[in-house]
Design an enzyme around this catalytic site. Structure first.
Site, PDB file in Angstrom:
ATOM      1  N   HIS A   1     -11.684  72.484  18.960  1.00 19.92           N
ATOM      2  CA  HIS A   1     -12.132  73.742  19.578  1.00 19.92           C
ATOM      3  C   HIS A   1     -11.207  74.079  20.738  1.00 19.92           C
ATOM      4  O   HIS A   1     -11.225  73.416  21.771  1.00 19.92           O
ATOM      5  CB  HIS A   1     -13.566  73.568  20.066  1.00 19.92           C
ATOM      6  CG  HIS A   1     -14.235  74.842  20.471  1.00 19.92           C
ATOM      7  ND1 HIS A   1     -13.556  76.019  20.714  1.00 19.92           N
ATOM      8  CD2 HIS A   1     -15.558  75.128  20.673  1.00 19.92           C
ATOM      9  CE1 HIS A   1     -14.410  76.960  21.062  1.00 19.92           C
ATOM     10  NE2 HIS A   1     -15.632  76.452  21.037  1.00 19.92           N
TER      11      HIS A   1
ATOM     12  N   PHE B   1     -20.441  80.092  25.612  1.00 15.23           N
ATOM     13  CA  PHE B   1     -21.491  79.823  26.587  1.00 15.23           C
ATOM     14  C   PHE B   1     -21.782  81.104  27.368  1.00 15.23           C
ATOM     15  O   PHE B   1     -20.866  81.854  27.727  1.00 15.23           O
ATOM     16  CB  PHE B   1     -21.055  78.732  27.564  1.00 15.23           C
ATOM     17  CG  PHE B   1     -21.093  77.334  26.998  1.00 15.23           C
ATOM     18  CD1 PHE B   1     -21.655  77.063  25.765  1.00 15.23           C
ATOM     19  CD2 PHE B   1     -20.562  76.281  27.720  1.00 15.23           C
ATOM     20  CE1 PHE B   1     -21.685  75.768  25.255  1.00 15.23           C
ATOM     21  CE2 PHE B   1     -20.596  74.982  27.233  1.00 15.23           C
ATOM     22  CZ  PHE B   1     -21.163  74.723  25.994  1.00 15.23           C
TER      23      PHE B   1
ATOM     24  N   GLU C   1     -25.262  80.006  13.282  1.00 16.45           N
ATOM     25  CA  GLU C   1     -24.282  80.898  12.665  1.00 16.45           C
ATOM     26  C   GLU C   1     -24.596  81.133  11.196  1.00 16.45           C
ATOM     27  O   GLU C   1     -24.444  82.255  10.694  1.00 16.45           O
ATOM     28  CB  GLU C   1     -22.869  80.338  12.827  1.00 16.45           C
ATOM     29  CG  GLU C   1     -21.798  81.303  12.345  1.00 16.45           C
ATOM     30  CD  GLU C   1     -20.392  80.911  12.740  1.00 16.45           C
ATOM     31  OE1 GLU C   1     -19.475  81.749  12.589  1.00 16.45           O
ATOM     32  OE2 GLU C   1     -20.188  79.760  13.210  1.00 16.45           O
TER      33      GLU C   1
ATOM     34  N   HIS D   1     -17.146  80.547  13.541  1.00 18.36           N
ATOM     35  CA  HIS D   1     -16.976  79.853  14.818  1.00 18.36           C
ATOM     36  C   HIS D   1     -17.099  78.348  14.575  1.00 18.36           C
ATOM     37  O   HIS D   1     -16.314  77.575  15.098  1.00 18.36           O
ATOM     38  CB  HIS D   1     -18.022  80.347  15.815  1.00 18.36           C
ATOM     39  CG  HIS D   1     -17.781  79.891  17.218  1.00 18.36           C
ATOM     40  ND1 HIS D   1     -16.616  80.158  17.906  1.00 18.36           N
ATOM     41  CD2 HIS D   1     -18.564  79.166  18.073  1.00 18.36           C
ATOM     42  CE1 HIS D   1     -16.674  79.633  19.115  1.00 18.36           C
ATOM     43  NE2 HIS D   1     -17.848  79.023  19.247  1.00 18.36           N
TER      44      HIS D   1
ATOM     45  N   LYS E   1     -11.890  74.812  12.829  1.00 23.52           N
ATOM     46  CA  LYS E   1     -12.068  73.848  13.925  1.00 23.52           C
ATOM     47  C   LYS E   1     -12.218  72.425  13.401  1.00 23.52           C
ATOM     48  O   LYS E   1     -12.072  71.462  14.162  1.00 23.52           O
ATOM     49  CB  LYS E   1     -13.272  74.224  14.775  1.00 23.52           C
ATOM     50  CG  LYS E   1     -13.080  75.457  15.648  1.00 23.52           C
ATOM     51  CD  LYS E   1     -14.296  75.693  16.534  1.00 23.52           C
ATOM     52  CE  LYS E   1     -14.129  76.942  17.402  1.00 23.52           C
ATOM     53  NZ  LYS E   1     -14.198  78.199  16.613  1.00 23.52           N
TER      54      LYS E   1
ATOM     55  N   CYS F   1     -15.857  80.613  25.317  1.00 20.04           N
ATOM     56  CA  CYS F   1     -15.148  80.356  24.065  1.00 20.04           C
ATOM     57  C   CYS F   1     -14.960  81.605  23.210  1.00 20.04           C
ATOM     58  O   CYS F   1     -14.347  81.531  22.146  1.00 20.04           O
ATOM     59  CB  CYS F   1     -15.870  79.265  23.278  1.00 20.04           C
ATOM     60  SG  CYS F   1     -15.926  77.699  24.171  1.00 20.04           S
TER      61      CYS F   1
END
Length: 414
Positions: free
Chosen positions: A340, A399, A314, A303, A335, A163
């Site tokens: 996403h 990831f 975060e 994010h 998002k 991502c």
């Protein structure tokens, strides 16, 4: 002295619109692109909602033969690239074409075609597989076809870092221009992952929201009741070039890209470091590379996935990287509206940062009804905020422990 790099073109296909103006207008209005899945029958799935691209007819953009030979992720990428290049008003004469890089990434490539052709193999045998299968599924096909369509002969590649993919493509294009391997670049990411295999796979990991009865309220970054992210699809493409070249041709300069940093947690294949150390280091490295201090950051596009682990991590990382200044900076997660977009998300959110700099509007974070006590920053809930933003940071994580930070500044002719 390294060359300065500016943004002169932007294009987008998203769950909120099939071009950038439509998408941005819906972002500012706080609209959601999340709805029940229509691309397949998801009745028996744990998660039955997604952020699909809507009203996109590939026949409006490609002839019938091409439609059959292009996976949707390539279709989205090409359409966004066309918009970005048109908005830049750039002409790729021979000498410039040889100095133009194309770096467009995808987290999962042509997964729609993989699923379709696996069914053909199982049901009809190997002799009925499409001869276009391999080029349709390769993650680099979008980059290759943009180069072919526009005659761009410089460095050409895809990147994949889950991502964080398209944040890396934008950053690497920036570095390529700065070190004089290219003068211009078309960069970003594209994804078409709303398919049975990916939706069921993410659901099996318990990564997706199951708020199926309230699609528009399902993505709720930093909220106490968040329960996972929403799979989205689309593309974001930027045109970057040297400041000198942009000035010479009289281009509209939308913003300057001033910093890029990338690192890895080296911790876990799907979970981030809980204390946010890797992400904090990445943000500090980006600021240091541009000689910026925490006081210089005016906005952060987070994010902000709406997963239990990411949002706390975060928040901790932002506080580590920016200290007490973190509490004064508006932080929002778009998002909450787009879902996403996986490998496309970094470029899409970079474009949102550029729009924020240009228009002085900070996008809201939607669905933040009950802030998580551990998420205690200014997340701009529900309403956009009109303010002068001169420096905007965007974070992307993936990831595998990937962390990427990009910093854009308002261009004022200096």
């Amino acid at each position: 002295m390294k060359r300065r790099v500016v943004v002169t073109g932007m294009g987008m296909v998203s769950p909120l619109g099939n071009d950038l103006p439509t998408t941005w207008a819906n972002i500012i209005e706080g609209k959601s692109g999340v709805a029940p899945i229509t691309k397949f029958d998801a009745t028996d799935y744990r998660t039955t909602i997604a952020a699909e691209v809507k009203d996109f007819d590939p026949h409006d953009h490609f002839d019938r033969k091409k439609v059959r030979r292009l996976d949707p992720f390539v279709q989205f990428g090409l359409v966004a690239a066309r918009e970005a290049i048109a908005s830049s008003d750039i002409e790729f004469e021979d000498s410039l074409a040889e100095r133009t890089a194309v770096i467009i990434g995808s987290g999962i490539g042509g997964i729609t075609t993989i699923i379709e052709q696996a069914d053909v193999l199982r049901e009809r045998g190997p002799d009925r597989i499409s001869p276009f299968l391999i080029p349709m599924i390769l993650p680099e096909t979008a980059a290759s076809l943009v180069s072919i369509e526009f005659g761009l002969k410089g460095p050409n590649m895809a990147m994949t870092s889950a991502c964080a993919t398209s944040a890396n493509t934008v950053g690497e294009a920036y570095e390529m221009i700065r070190r004089e391997d290219a003068d211009t670049a078309v960069c970003g990411g594209t994804e078409a992952g709303v398919v049975p295999l990916s939706v069921s796979g993410f659901a099996a990991m318990r990564a997706l929201s199951t708020r199926n009865d309230e699609p528009a309220r399902a993505s709720r970054p930093f909220d106490r009741d968040r329960d996972g992210f929403i799979v989205g699809e689309g593309a974001g493409i930027l045109v970057l070039e040297t400041l000198e070249h942009a000035r010479e041709r009289g281009a509209t300069i939308y913003a300057e890209l001033v910093a890029y940093a990338s690192n890895d947690d080296a911790y876990h294949i799907t979970a981030p470091l809980e204390d946010g150390e890797g992400a904090a280091i990445c943000m500090r490295q980006a600021m240091a590379s541009a000689n910026l201090e925490p006081k210089d950051i005016d906005y952060i596009n987070a994010h902000g996935t709406s997963t239990p682990l990411n949002d706390v991590m975060e928040t901790r990382a932002i506080k580590q990287a920016l200290g007490e200044r973190a509490y004064d900076i508006p932080v929002s997660s778009t998002k909450s509206m787009t879902g996403h977009l996986l490998g496309a998300t970094g470029a899409v959110e970079s474009i949102f940062c550029v729009k924020t700099l240009r228009e002085g509007i900070v996008p809201p974070t939607m669905n933040l009804d009950n802030p998580d006590p551990e998420c205690d920053l200014d997340y701009v809930p529900y309403e956009p905020r009109h303010m002068d933003v001169r420096t905007a940071m965007t974070n992307s994580f993936g990831f595998g422990g990937h962390n990427v930070c990009l910093i854009f500044q308002k261009f004022e002719g200096a």
